[in-house]
Scaffold this active site. Sequence first.
Site, PDB file in Angstrom:
ATOM      1  N   GLY A 240       0.813  -1.212   0.000  1.00  0.00           N
ATOM      2  CA  GLY A 240       0.000   0.000   0.000  1.00  0.00           C
ATOM      3  C   GLY A 240       0.846   1.262   0.000  1.00  0.00           C
ATOM      4  N   ASP A 241       1.938   1.238   0.755  1.00  0.00           N
ATOM      5  CA  ASP A 241       2.842   2.390   0.792  1.00  0.00           C
ATOM      6  C   ASP A 241       3.489   2.601  -0.575  1.00  0.00           C
ATOM      7  OD1 ASP A 241       2.286   2.268   3.572  1.00  0.00           O
ATOM      8  OD2 ASP A 241       3.935   0.847   3.825  1.00  0.00           O
TER       9      ASP A 241
END
Length: 308
Positions: A248-249
Amino acid sequence: MIYTVTLNPAMDYHVTLDHLQLGEINRATADQKSPGGKGINVSRVLRRLGHQSTALGFIGGFTGNYIRASIEEEAIKTDFIEVEGDTRINVKIKADQESEINGVSPAIFDKHVKALEKQLSQLKEGDTVVLAGSTPPTLPASIYAKWTVMLKEHGVSVYVDTSGEALREVISSKPTFLKPNHHELSEIAGVEIETIEQAIPHIKQLVGDEIDYVLVTFAGDGAVLATKEQLLYANAPKGTVRNSVGAGDSTVAGFISALAQDKSVEEAFKTAIATGSATAFSVGFADKEAIDLLKNEILVQPIKERGK
């Protein structure tokens, strides 16, 4: 300039063993340490994509020193606020089942918050800030919302990737970019969301609340990006998930990277999904070559063309 803020970083200790036996002595077959924290991860992926950023947040003790040294070895700038306690250690166990033991966060006091707020108040129009990850127990869940208002008054673009109460609180502050997954979108909406069709009205509502970009991921079912002008879908490329940490990052970093190069919204969306997927398919964070290969497998198209 790009800045990332990690309020609750960790030294991640990864342990691999064949089988975890509770109540017994277990011997690891491999282990590894790495700096952890969502904002820190964004900085690390941005560096792989050729963009410099400055990592902000709170660190303390020998674990904090390790995090700073590790990040700076990757040629990433840091300007952390020192706290009295030790930065937490998170133990990530990979055996026949994956388990995690997250350590206790150090106390963050008002003087530390004011020091970080002073740093943020000095940012200027055109800068980008990523507020990512959980908030420590000693800080209010509304702190991202407070900082978003302050930063936007200075013309700073604010990207937020968080969950729970901090996510619900920040919406009214109108961040530039929000990246919930469909489970987190369910928390915001107060209803169970399992499909893209179910998600669309709630995604449109967030854009209606004057959030410029809302990117919602649906794991293997792809992702949706909404702006005031467009509602786009991107498929998820095929591959074997080897690493769920940081995907996600990486998605956030990919989006920022493309916009920093004046790419179109469609290209930024494609780069975001390729970057997140490439990390998921890698042992560690993805490199640019893997990202570029995956971009060839991703098709971005308006939702209406999918019959949604």
